[in-house]
Design an enzyme around this catalytic site. Structure first.
Site, PDB file in Angstrom:
ATOM      1  N   ASP A 102       0.841  -1.193   0.000  1.00 42.73           N
ATOM      2  CA  ASP A 102       0.000   0.000   0.000  1.00 42.73           C
ATOM      3  C   ASP A 102       0.877   1.244   0.000  1.00 42.73           C
ATOM      4  O   ASP A 102       1.713   1.426   0.881  1.00 42.73           O
ATOM      5  CB  ASP A 102      -0.897   0.007   1.244  1.00 42.73           C
ATOM      6  CG  ASP A 102      -1.820   1.215   1.283  1.00 42.73           C
ATOM      7  OD1 ASP A 102      -2.935   1.121   0.733  1.00 42.73           O
ATOM      8  OD2 ASP A 102      -1.425   2.256   1.850  1.00 42.73           O
ATOM      9  N   TYR A 136       3.018  10.017  -0.309  1.00 44.04           N
ATOM     10  CA  TYR A 136       4.109   9.437   0.480  1.00 44.04           C
ATOM     11  C   TYR A 136       5.476   9.767  -0.118  1.00 44.04           C
ATOM     12  O   TYR A 136       6.504   9.619   0.547  1.00 44.04           O
ATOM     13  CB  TYR A 136       3.964   7.914   0.575  1.00 44.04           C
ATOM     14  CG  TYR A 136       2.727   7.434   1.279  1.00 44.04           C
ATOM     15  CD1 TYR A 136       1.851   8.305   1.933  1.00 44.04           C
ATOM     16  CD2 TYR A 136       2.405   6.082   1.287  1.00 44.04           C
ATOM     17  CE1 TYR A 136       0.712   7.850   2.567  1.00 44.04           C
ATOM     18  CE2 TYR A 136       1.260   5.619   1.917  1.00 44.04           C
ATOM     19  CZ  TYR A 136       0.411   6.511   2.548  1.00 44.04           C
ATOM     20  OH  TYR A 136      -0.719   6.040   3.162  1.00 44.04           O
ATOM     21  N   LYS A 165      -2.903   5.919  -4.422  1.00 44.32           N
ATOM     22  CA  LYS A 165      -3.995   6.797  -4.007  1.00 44.32           C
ATOM     23  C   LYS A 165      -3.953   8.124  -4.774  1.00 44.32           C
ATOM     24  O   LYS A 165      -2.885   8.690  -5.004  1.00 44.32           O
ATOM     25  CB  LYS A 165      -3.916   7.070  -2.501  1.00 44.32           C
ATOM     26  CG  LYS A 165      -3.888   5.810  -1.643  1.00 44.32           C
ATOM     27  CD  LYS A 165      -3.842   6.160  -0.162  1.00 44.32           C
ATOM     28  CE  LYS A 165      -3.705   4.915   0.685  1.00 44.32           C
ATOM     29  NZ  LYS A 165      -2.344   4.370   0.684  1.00 44.32           N
ATOM     30  N   HIS A 207      -7.918   9.405  -1.988  1.00 47.55           N
ATOM     31  CA  HIS A 207      -7.260   9.460  -0.687  1.00 47.55           C
ATOM     32  C   HIS A 207      -8.140  10.094   0.389  1.00 47.55           C
ATOM     33  O   HIS A 207      -8.166   9.633   1.533  1.00 47.55           O
ATOM     34  CB  HIS A 207      -5.943  10.232  -0.815  1.00 47.55           C
ATOM     35  CG  HIS A 207      -4.902   9.809   0.171  1.00 47.55           C
ATOM     36  ND1 HIS A 207      -3.564   9.827  -0.114  1.00 47.55           N
ATOM     37  CD2 HIS A 207      -4.989   9.343   1.432  1.00 47.55           C
ATOM     38  CE1 HIS A 207      -2.872   9.395   0.927  1.00 47.55           C
ATOM     39  NE2 HIS A 207      -3.719   9.096   1.884  1.00 47.55           N
TER      40      HIS A 207
END
Length: 342
Positions: A50, A55, A84, A117
């Site tokens: 994931d 990120y 996402k 998200h």
């Protein structure tokens, strides 16, 4: 049973591994570390990875996945990769380019799952958290149903096999589900979920709609200063949880993960060393009694480690998180290293 066989069927016919690796890391951790951690995780049996645009490590995670494919450890079809859609790309015309950018960073042809998200839109652009001259976040107005239609087109184009959402409440899910001309239902809703916040009502709603609940912050939280209240209880030190762990001769983390598996929740675990990864995979080797499941259910206290109070302020988000504590942020950009900790 080989843990690699533990999958849950999604409402579109695809299968998702019930245990996944969360790849979010604080800003101070070198991005190259994501390569090592992801490789170790795949070696340990993690097939569900994931990640997310925000990120800022999809290149490294993709590098690790490709490396394990090239050395014969896994095939591409063995890996279930989730990315996402970040909240500055919710305008319909920005959805496909955002996914294509993630795939380019990953050097993969498709994602297995692409999810929205947050149900909150910010001003479009490359700034992850756009601010005005006063340092306040700049929201945008978007029709989530139009965003969802763009997600459906990504699925039709073969850029992702499945589509879903994250951090949605039941009203936001219903808005998508009741959309005229809906082609594909969300396959999942990824939310903070652990024994202190067991999301029982949302879980029941999702099950009634054949939507899988995916749990992040499943082991508690990274407890980063400036975001998580440092006086909040440490989940894995809870005496009741520790007593259950002692009874089964397991770690508290294993008990927490097994608890979610038995509830039918797909669970993400963040760990950065081989020993923890192998321990996490052992959740398939034992089963909790119904009595112990009730004991763990009783730990619920509606405690959120990640309140996202800032995003709640959006006028168009329909955000609704009862009893969500306000966590002051000294600087808006303190959010970036900690958004959606897995």
């Amino acid at each position: 049973m080989d843990p690699k066989c533990w999958h849950v069927e999604l409402n579109d016919g695809h299968f998702i591994p019930v245990l996944g690796l969360g790849t979010h890391a604080p800003e101070e951790v070198p991005k190259i570390k994501a390569v090592e951690i992801t490789k170790l995780a795949i070696d340990a049996g993690f097939l569900h990875i994931d990640c997310a645009h925000v990120y800022n490590n999809e290149k490294e995670v993709g590098q690790a996945i490709r490396s394990k494919i090239e050395d014969g450890t896994v095939k591409r079809e063995d890996i279930f990769y989730t990315s996402k859609l970040w909240i500055t790309f919710l305008q319909p015309d920005l959805v496909r380019p955002a996914l294509e950018k993630s795939l380019k960073n990953l050097q993969l042809d498709y994602a297995d799952l692409y999810i929205i998200h947050f149900p909150t839109a910010l001003k479009p652009g490359e700034e992850l958290l756009p601010e005005d001259e006063h340092g306040k976040v700049i929201f945008d107005t978007v029709d989530l149903c139009a965003t969802w239609e763009a997600m459906e087109k990504c699925m039709d184009a073969g850029l992702t096999k499945s589509i879903g959402v994250s951090n949605f409440n039941h009203r936001q899910l219903e808005k998508i589900l009741n959309k005229p001309g809906l082609k594909y239902k969300p396959v999942c809703n990824q939310v903070e979920c652990h024994p202190y916040l067991n999301q029982s009502k949302l879980l029941d709603f999702c099950k009634s709609k054949d939507i899988v609940l995916v749990a992040y912050s499943a082991l508690g939280s990274q407890r980063l200063k400036g975001w998580v209240n440092q006086s909040s209880p440490v989940l894995l030190e809870d005496p009741v949880l520790c007593a259950v762990a002692k009874k089964y001769e397991r770690t508290p983390a294993q008990i927490v993960l097994r608890y979610q598996v038995q509830r039918g929740v797909v669970v993400l675990a963040k760990c950065d060393n081989e020993k923890q990864m192998k321990e996490n995979m052992q959740v398939f080797e034992f089963q909790l009694t119904s009595e112990d499941m009730k004991v763990l259910d009783g730990l619920n206290r509606n405690l959120r480690y990640a309140p996202y109070q800032l995003l709640k302020a959006s006028p168009s988000s329909l955000w609704s998180m009862p009893d969500m504590p306000v966590t002051p942020l000294q600087n808006l950009h303190e959010m970036l290293p900690i958004l959606c900790p897995s």
